[in-house]
Structures are given as C-alpha cells and as structure tokens.
Scaffold this active site. Sequence first.
Site, short mmCIF file in Angstrom:
data_model
loop_
_atom_site.label_atom_id
_atom_site.label_comp_id
_atom_site.label_asym_id
_atom_site.label_seq_id
_atom_site.Cartn_x
_atom_site.Cartn_y
_atom_site.Cartn_z
N CYS A 528 0.89 -1.17 0.00
CA CYS A 528 0.00 0.00 0.00
C CYS A 528 0.92 1.21 0.00
O CYS A 528 2.04 1.12 -0.49
CB CYS A 528 -0.93 -0.02 1.21
SG CYS A 528 -0.05 -0.02 2.79
N LYS A 529 0.48 2.32 0.58
CA LYS A 529 1.35 3.49 0.53
C LYS A 529 2.62 3.26 1.35
O LYS A 529 3.72 3.59 0.93
CB LYS A 529 0.58 4.72 1.05
CG LYS A 529 1.36 6.00 0.89
CD LYS A 529 0.49 7.20 1.25
CE LYS A 529 1.31 8.48 1.18
NZ LYS A 529 0.56 9.63 1.67
#
Length: 565
Positions: A528-529
């Site tokens: 994810c980020k």
Amino acid sequence: MEKKKIIVIGGSAAGPKAAARARRLDENAEITIIQKSSDLSMASCGYPYYVGGYFDDRNMLLCTPTGVVRDPKYYFNAKNINALIETEVTGINRKEKIVTAVNLISGKEEKLNYDKLIFATGAVPRIPSIPGADLTGISTLQSMKDADFLKQVGKEKKITKAVIIGGGLIGIETCEALELAGIKITVIEMLPQLLTFLDWELAKLVENHVKSKKANVITDNGIAEFLGVDGKLTGVKLENGIELPCELAVIAIGVRPNSTLAKAAGLEIGQNGGIVVNEYMQTSDKDIFAAGDCVESFNIITGKKIHAPFGDLANLQGRIAGENAIIGNKAVCPGTIQTGICKVFDYAAGSTGLSEKAAKLAGFNDIETVINASPDKPGFMKGLLIISKLVADRKTGRILGVQCIGPGDVSKQIAIWAMAIKGKLTVDDMVNADLPYAPPFSLAIDHSIATAHIMQNKLAGLMTGISCREVKEKMNSQEKPYLLDVRDPSEFDQMRLGIGEHLIPLGALRNRLGELPADKDAEIICYCKISLRGYEAARVLNGHGWKNVKVMEGGIMAWFYPREK
Ligand SMILES: Cc1cc2nc3c(=O)[nH]c(=O)nc-3n(C[C@H](O)[C@H](O)[C@H](O)COP(=O)(O)OP(=O)(O)OC[C@H]3O[C@@H](n4cnc5c(N)ncnc54)[C@H](O)[C@@H]3O)c2cc1C
C-alpha cells in the site's frame, strides 16, 4: 608545587575541549593551545549553513551559547588558557619534551616545554591528483577560510554554475548551501550512490529528493580533469568524456587524518593514516595524547580500526584526552558506532551502526533487514514521513544498525537506535521500548518500535518482505508475480506504480479472493502506501492458504523508480 605544563596542538573542536577539561580538573596547570589558523573553536559543522545564508555573522560560528566569541582573550580571561593563534607547531622533540612553534605572521620561532602534549590536528581534505587542480575557482569546504570564500561567492552572485565533487555528507550539505545562494549545482559522485553510510535503496530516495530541488546528480562517474582558461576554472571533464561548464568546483571527496607532524615525531600511525591511540586516547608515547579527526578510532561493533571524522566524537575524545593528561589514565573512550546525520534540503539522512552493506563486509553473514515507512506523528499533528532500514543479526536478534531518511524527525530515530546499539539491545528488547508519547511528538507506537515489530514479525516467520528493487526486477522479467495494491481507488487514482499491479482494497479483499491466482503457491506481492495495509493483506492471504505471499517493504513511499502517477 610545580605546575603541570599541557600543550594542545590544534584549536578547533578536540583541542579546546581537551584544554577546557584539563583546566577544570587542574586550576594550577599551565595550558597552551597552539592553533595554526586565525580563528579558534570554529563550528565547522555550521559552515554549510553560513554559506547557505541561514545566518550571516561569521562570529556565530565562533561563539559560546551565550554569544561570546572564543578568541585568545576569551580563553585567557574565562579559562586561564594561553591560546596562540596563527602559530604552527613544526616539530616535536619527544626526548626533551619540547615543541617548536612558528608564528605565521612574524616568522618567529618559539620553543615550548611540555609535561603532556595533546594532538588535535584534525583532518585534511583529499584532493584528486588530476590536471587543472590548481586553477582558481576550485575550493573545499574544510576551513573557515573556505567558508568565507564560498559565502562571498554566494553574496557576489557572479557565479551561475558550480559542480560539487563528491556526494557525501559535506558534498550534499554544500550542494544545498550553494543552491540557496542561487547557483545551479551538479553533484558528481564516483560511486553508484550518494551518502555511502546509507544502503543503496535509501540513498536513491535521497538522490530523488536532491534532484527534486533542481540540483543535477551524476553517479557512477568520476572527474578526469578541471578545465580552465587563463588560470580560471571554466568546466570539468568527467571520466566518461562529458564536459560540464562551471565557474566553481567544490571538492568534497573525503578527508584523511592530519598526522604528518605526529609521524615525523615518531608516533605510531595506523593503516588508515590516523595516530594510533589506546582507549585512554594515549599515543605510542605515554606523555602524548591525541583526539579527534587526527586519530584512528575503534568501531565497537566490528572491532575494526577506522577513521571516524565526526564533530561529536572529536569533542568526546578531546574531553578524555584532557582528563587523562591531568589525572592519569582513568577516562576511557569505548570507541564509536559511527552515528551521523546530515541535512538534505528539507530531508534529513542519518545512520547509526552498520548498514546492510557494511554488516556483510564486516562478516555478519546471517542478517535480516526491514524497511519501515510511516509518519513520525499523527496526521492531525502534521506528521511527516520517515523511512527507516533496520539491520539485525538473525540468530541473536542483536541490532546492528539503522538508517533513516525523510522530512520527519530522523534525528530522534537515530538517537534512539544509537543507544540501543550501544547498549547491545536486541529486537525483542526494542519491541516493548518505553518511549515518551503524546501526539505532538510521536505516534502511540513510535516509528522505532514499529520498525522493531516488523523485524520481530519477519524473524518469527509472520512476514516475508521483498524490496522495491526486487519487485521491479521481477516485474521486468518473465517471472511476473501477482502484484497487489490494497489501497482505496481514490488513492490509486492519485498515485500509482503502473507496472502491472492489481487493485483490490484491503476492505474488499476477503470478498474478492476469487480474483487472485487459484494456485496457492503463486507468488503474490502486497503493498500500500507504506505497506502497513500491505502486511495485513498478506496475513489475510496466508490465512486463506496462499503460501508464497510477500510484502513490498516501505510501500510506494520507498519506491525510488519513476511512477506512472
Ligand atoms: C563542512 C563540514 C561539515 C561538517 N558537519 C558535521 C556534522 O554535521 N556532524 C559531525 O559530527 N561532524 C561534522 N563535520 C566534521 C567535524 O567538523 C570534524 O569532525 C571536527 O571538526 C574535528 O575536530 P578536530 O578538532 O579533530 O579537527 P579540526 O576541526 O580539523 O581542527 C584541527 C585544527 O588543528 C589545526 N592544526 C593542524 N595542524 C596544526 C599544527 N601543526 N599546528 C597548529 N595547529 C594545527 C588546524 O588549523 C585546525 O584548526 C563537518 C566538517 C565540515 C568541514
């Protein structure tokens, strides 16, 4: 009672610290500092900020915290120390215990007796032996004179292009300083990366950051020649033949111990050129001590002798040398773990202990690493990103090193880990570290502790990590794992890798398992980020029988390649 005579050679960091400590322990001693340059107690680490215009009064580099300039008068009045400036020690007669000093203005030679002598002669910059090195317009940033010169260059605004040779700590800080002065900069680094105290992947993120500030960075390329017209620099030629026009070049390819005088006096010199000292900072002559950049230091983790030119270490060693010169060998220097930090525009980059590369070189063959990206405090307190890499011994869990970069509070992270390494703590010790917490200062689980958690998970087999570099290589090859981005569609719209990834938000993952490869041995890489949700997704997939699931460490924030968006 006869007064003890202490002579200190060198009056910047280690020297004055040694002299001041000696004075505090012996009110009667006769203490003399002999300093070659016209300034004393220069805050060399502040030169880049002076050049870059953070402040303009050069005296601020020379004064006490209360604003008193440390000149000979200050030393005499406040400390009863005799400071001879613009005076160079040119010889030492160890048998007679006499130093010869020459006043560089009058040329007058003086002989001074000592009972104990302290070397604090610092380091000298390395200069490449290539054609054109004597042209005007070539400088280093090692002395106050250099700092004054570069400050003037910035003020005059005549120079438009400069190259910095060397992408280490001083090179990068000088890059920022000259950019702030409005000069277009190119940093040239011979190695494949900037800041060699970092591992490659973090160094690449730093390089991206430097480039985002409009500085040009060239790695894997050395300088072959300085080009000039009428004795003035007009450009540089690189080893690959490229020529870059510039009116200024700053050489920052490292320093070597200034041990020539010590060598001439017959003191033992180590393999890296530093004066050999024992744990009491005593040289091979029992009446001569040495401290700071001129000595060979000891790396506590590797047990190896190294040259460690750090300002804090110089002060600590100077204190020990000054103490032992007065009271005999009592104070001990345990060595260094080479903790350091530097400013990279609005980022910081720091490290303590060993990088992965250094650990392997030192013979730690069974190590585990972790990359953790997260804000340093909650979003509602305007948390800023920090990315850390932790290196630990797989069997014992002993922490070997940590690097950290980013706009957030890197210094705090490095300080925490420096003490953990110094105290020989393990990952298990760190997972429950009791650190201060309130939202303006930290996350409830501080970034350092979260980093330890990830390492503990990896060591326990709960998580298999994979680096951005490996992911990129796999996606470029025939292997093509199933790359799973588990962020929300809105995040995906704003920023994405664009290398063939699939988007299934974490919240929908359990309902959309049918979209994943049916083969439970297929390689699936989640992210994810920052890869916190990536880790949770990996646990979900493990729980549903997929066996070859990995987490891309640090997530998109650690991805240093260009992105689609
Ligand atoms: C631009 C820059 C930025 C830096 N930033 C950092 C930082 O952020 N953090 C950090 O930890 N470190 C930093 N450093 C390194 C730090 O400044 C040095 O480690 C520290 O100054 C070493 O102190 P020292 O007293 O051993 O030597 P020096 O500071 O080099 O002082 C030695 C002195 O001895 C004098 N001398 C030499 N020979 C003789 C002689 N024969 N007779 C009389 N005098 C003599 C020299 O003129 C000199 O003034 C930086 C250095 C530079 C140049």
